[in-house]
Design a protein around this motif. Structure first.
Motif, PDB file in Angstrom:
ATOM      1  N   ARG A  20       0.840  -1.209   0.000  1.00 34.18           N
ATOM      2  CA  ARG A  20       0.000   0.000   0.000  1.00 34.18           C
ATOM      3  C   ARG A  20       0.870   1.251   0.000  1.00 34.18           C
ATOM      4  O   ARG A  20       0.616   2.201  -0.734  1.00 34.18           O
ATOM      5  CB  ARG A  20      -0.928   0.027   1.219  1.00 34.18           C
ATOM      6  CG  ARG A  20      -2.137  -0.855   1.104  1.00 34.18           C
ATOM      7  CD  ARG A  20      -3.021  -0.723   2.337  1.00 34.18           C
ATOM      8  NE  ARG A  20      -3.667   0.563   2.411  1.00 34.18           N
ATOM      9  CZ  ARG A  20      -4.779   0.898   1.787  1.00 34.18           C
ATOM     10  NH1 ARG A  20      -5.376   0.025   1.010  1.00 34.18           N
ATOM     11  NH2 ARG A  20      -5.306   2.094   1.925  1.00 34.18           N
ATOM     12  N   ARG A  24       1.097   4.116  -2.893  1.00 35.37           N
ATOM     13  CA  ARG A  24       0.812   5.511  -2.540  1.00 35.37           C
ATOM     14  C   ARG A  24       2.008   6.405  -2.884  1.00 35.37           C
ATOM     15  O   ARG A  24       1.854   7.460  -3.487  1.00 35.37           O
ATOM     16  CB  ARG A  24       0.484   5.605  -1.054  1.00 35.37           C
ATOM     17  CG  ARG A  24      -0.108   6.923  -0.646  1.00 35.37           C
ATOM     18  CD  ARG A  24      -0.417   6.972   0.831  1.00 35.37           C
ATOM     19  NE  ARG A  24      -1.322   5.967   1.302  1.00 35.37           N
ATOM     20  CZ  ARG A  24      -2.656   6.031   1.194  1.00 35.37           C
ATOM     21  NH1 ARG A  24      -3.223   7.062   0.607  1.00 35.37           N
ATOM     22  NH2 ARG A  24      -3.411   5.085   1.674  1.00 35.37           N
ATOM     23  N   PHE A  59      -6.663  -0.187  -3.975  1.00 36.45           N
ATOM     24  CA  PHE A  59      -7.353   1.090  -4.153  1.00 36.45           C
ATOM     25  C   PHE A  59      -8.338   0.938  -5.310  1.00 36.45           C
ATOM     26  O   PHE A  59      -7.988   1.228  -6.456  1.00 36.45           O
ATOM     27  CB  PHE A  59      -6.345   2.211  -4.448  1.00 36.45           C
ATOM     28  CG  PHE A  59      -5.328   2.408  -3.356  1.00 36.45           C
ATOM     29  CD1 PHE A  59      -5.645   3.142  -2.226  1.00 36.45           C
ATOM     30  CD2 PHE A  59      -4.058   1.858  -3.460  1.00 36.45           C
ATOM     31  CE1 PHE A  59      -4.712   3.331  -1.217  1.00 36.45           C
ATOM     32  CE2 PHE A  59      -3.113   2.034  -2.458  1.00 36.45           C
ATOM     33  CZ  PHE A  59      -3.452   2.774  -1.327  1.00 36.45           C
ATOM     34  N   ASP A  64      -8.841   6.939  -4.442  1.00 37.64           N
ATOM     35  CA  ASP A  64      -8.715   6.437  -3.073  1.00 37.64           C
ATOM     36  C   ASP A  64      -7.278   6.540  -2.567  1.00 37.64           C
ATOM     37  O   ASP A  64      -7.041   6.641  -1.367  1.00 37.64           O
ATOM     38  CB  ASP A  64      -9.172   4.980  -2.975  1.00 37.64           C
ATOM     39  CG  ASP A  64     -10.672   4.825  -3.081  1.00 37.64           C
ATOM     40  OD1 ASP A  64     -11.391   5.844  -2.971  1.00 37.64           O
ATOM     41  OD2 ASP A  64     -11.131   3.683  -3.279  1.00 37.64           O
ATOM     42  N   LEU A  67      -7.431   9.890  -1.109  1.00 37.69           N
ATOM     43  CA  LEU A  67      -8.489  10.193  -0.159  1.00 37.69           C
ATOM     44  C   LEU A  67      -8.525   9.273   1.045  1.00 37.69           C
ATOM     45  O   LEU A  67      -9.230   9.560   2.011  1.00 37.69           O
ATOM     46  CB  LEU A  67      -9.840  10.174  -0.878  1.00 37.69           C
ATOM     47  CG  LEU A  67      -9.941  11.156  -2.043  1.00 37.69           C
ATOM     48  CD1 LEU A  67     -11.263  10.996  -2.764  1.00 37.69           C
ATOM     49  CD2 LEU A  67      -9.754  12.587  -1.570  1.00 37.69           C
ATOM     50  N   THR A  68      -7.806   8.158   0.991  1.00 35.31           N
ATOM     51  CA  THR A  68      -7.748   7.274   2.145  1.00 35.31           C
ATOM     52  C   THR A  68      -6.474   7.567   2.913  1.00 35.31           C
ATOM     53  O   THR A  68      -5.572   8.215   2.411  1.00 35.31           O
ATOM     54  CB  THR A  68      -7.783   5.794   1.726  1.00 35.31           C
ATOM     55  OG1 THR A  68      -6.664   5.525   0.870  1.00 35.31           O
ATOM     56  CG2 THR A  68      -9.084   5.454   1.017  1.00 35.31           C
ATOM     57  N   ASP A  69      -6.428   7.076   4.118  1.00 35.27           N
ATOM     58  CA  ASP A  69      -5.302   7.401   4.972  1.00 35.27           C
ATOM     59  C   ASP A  69      -4.854   6.153   5.719  1.00 35.27           C
ATOM     60  O   ASP A  69      -5.683   5.419   6.243  1.00 35.27           O
ATOM     61  CB  ASP A  69      -5.726   8.484   5.963  1.00 35.27           C
ATOM     62  CG  ASP A  69      -4.553   9.186   6.589  1.00 35.27           C
ATOM     63  OD1 ASP A  69      -3.548   8.530   6.895  1.00 35.27           O
ATOM     64  OD2 ASP A  69      -4.655  10.404   6.786  1.00 35.27           O
ATOM     65  N   GLU A  70      -3.562   5.946   5.773  1.00 36.05           N
ATOM     66  CA  GLU A  70      -3.009   4.799   6.486  1.00 36.05           C
ATOM     67  C   GLU A  70      -3.223   4.922   7.985  1.00 36.05           C
ATOM     68  O   GLU A  70      -3.126   3.942   8.710  1.00 36.05           O
ATOM     69  CB  GLU A  70      -1.510   4.657   6.191  1.00 36.05           C
ATOM     70  CG  GLU A  70      -1.193   4.435   4.731  1.00 36.05           C
ATOM     71  CD  GLU A  70      -1.875   3.232   4.120  1.00 36.05           C
ATOM     72  OE1 GLU A  70      -1.896   2.154   4.753  1.00 36.05           O
ATOM     73  OE2 GLU A  70      -2.407   3.359   3.014  1.00 36.05           O
ATOM     74  N   ASP A  72      -5.992   5.742   9.587  1.00 36.88           N
ATOM     75  CA  ASP A  72      -7.396   5.725   9.986  1.00 36.88           C
ATOM     76  C   ASP A  72      -7.609   5.031  11.330  1.00 36.88           C
ATOM     77  O   ASP A  72      -8.369   5.513  12.172  1.00 36.88           O
ATOM     78  CB  ASP A  72      -8.258   5.053   8.916  1.00 36.88           C
ATOM     79  CG  ASP A  72      -8.436   5.924   7.697  1.00 36.88           C
ATOM     80  OD1 ASP A  72      -8.095   7.124   7.748  1.00 36.88           O
ATOM     81  OD2 ASP A  72      -8.918   5.405   6.668  1.00 36.88           O
ATOM     82  N   GLU A 158     -21.449  10.953   1.798  1.00 33.68           N
ATOM     83  CA  GLU A 158     -21.463   9.891   2.817  1.00 33.68           C
ATOM     84  C   GLU A 158     -22.838   9.239   2.896  1.00 33.68           C
ATOM     85  O   GLU A 158     -22.957   8.024   3.066  1.00 33.68           O
ATOM     86  CB  GLU A 158     -21.057  10.469   4.171  1.00 33.68           C
ATOM     87  CG  GLU A 158     -20.839   9.422   5.230  1.00 33.68           C
ATOM     88  CD  GLU A 158     -19.729   8.443   4.897  1.00 33.68           C
ATOM     89  OE1 GLU A 158     -19.826   7.283   5.353  1.00 33.68           O
ATOM     90  OE2 GLU A 158     -18.774   8.806   4.182  1.00 33.68           O
TER      91      GLU A 158
END
Length: 190
Positions: A20, A24, A59, A64, A67-70, A72, A158
């Motif tokens: 990942r 990224r 992803f 993503d 917009l996603t985060d490791e 979280d 959402e």
């Protein structure tokens, strides 16, 4: 070993995290050098030395990656650690401001790039912001109006995700209306 001592991730989990991170990092580098549109899934895969299907597995949507985060799980843990009776907005404020401080301290270039790349997805918000700013007598790019508009659009996204996760069996319009009511008053504490 104590029951609540943290356990080390398995070899498989560590390999997945490395993959990942490599995807990224490759995406950020390509986007910084050539722009986000040039950072295609195939180019990201080649730069990360994985297959395009691996990128898609990690992803599902190229955006993503941005917009996603490791972190979280860390954000979740920090939010859980906040006082239970604390106002939800204040809890989120404390957790998110600390996360941003940490991101700028540890990964300033990636943080700036993520901010720049997400700008390309905000055209709808900008258009609506200009109208609301004019109605309220504020500057066309007033921060408060931008934040308000982005919050509404984010909440609607959402809600659409919630609706999709629940097999699209309910009518979406009442859910959207409920969402706007939530924004008006915030989630009530028990």
């Amino acid at each position: 070993m104590a029951a609540d001592a943290p356990t080390r991730p398995s070899l498989r989990e560590r390999k997945k995290a490395k993959t990942r991170a490599a995807i990224r990092k490759a995406a950020y580098r390509l986007a910084a050098e050539h722009g986000w549109e040039a950072a295609t899934t195939d180019r990201i895969a080649a730069a990360a030395e994985v297959s395009p299907s691996t990128v898609a597995r990690y992803f599902p949507v190229r955006e993503d990656i941005l917009l996603t985060d490791e972190d979280d799980a860390l954000l979740e843990a920090r939010l859980r650690a906040r006082p239970a009776g604390e106002d939800p907005l204040e809890s989120l404020r404390a957790v998110l401001l600390e996360a941003v401080r940490t991101a700028f301290a540890e990964q300033p270039e990636e943080t700036r790039l993520r901010a720049r790349l997400t700008e390309t997805t905000t055209e709808t918000g900008r258009r609506l912001t200009r109208v609301l700013a004019a109605r309220t007598g504020r500057a066309p790019d007033a921060l408060e109006v931008r934040v308000f508009t982005a919050a509404v659009l984010g909440a609607l996204r959402e809600t659409t995700a919630y609706w999709a996760e629940h097999d699209r069996t309910t009518d979406l319009l009442p859910l959207l209306d409920r969402t706007l009511d939530t924004l008006k008053g915030g989630p009530a504490l028990p």
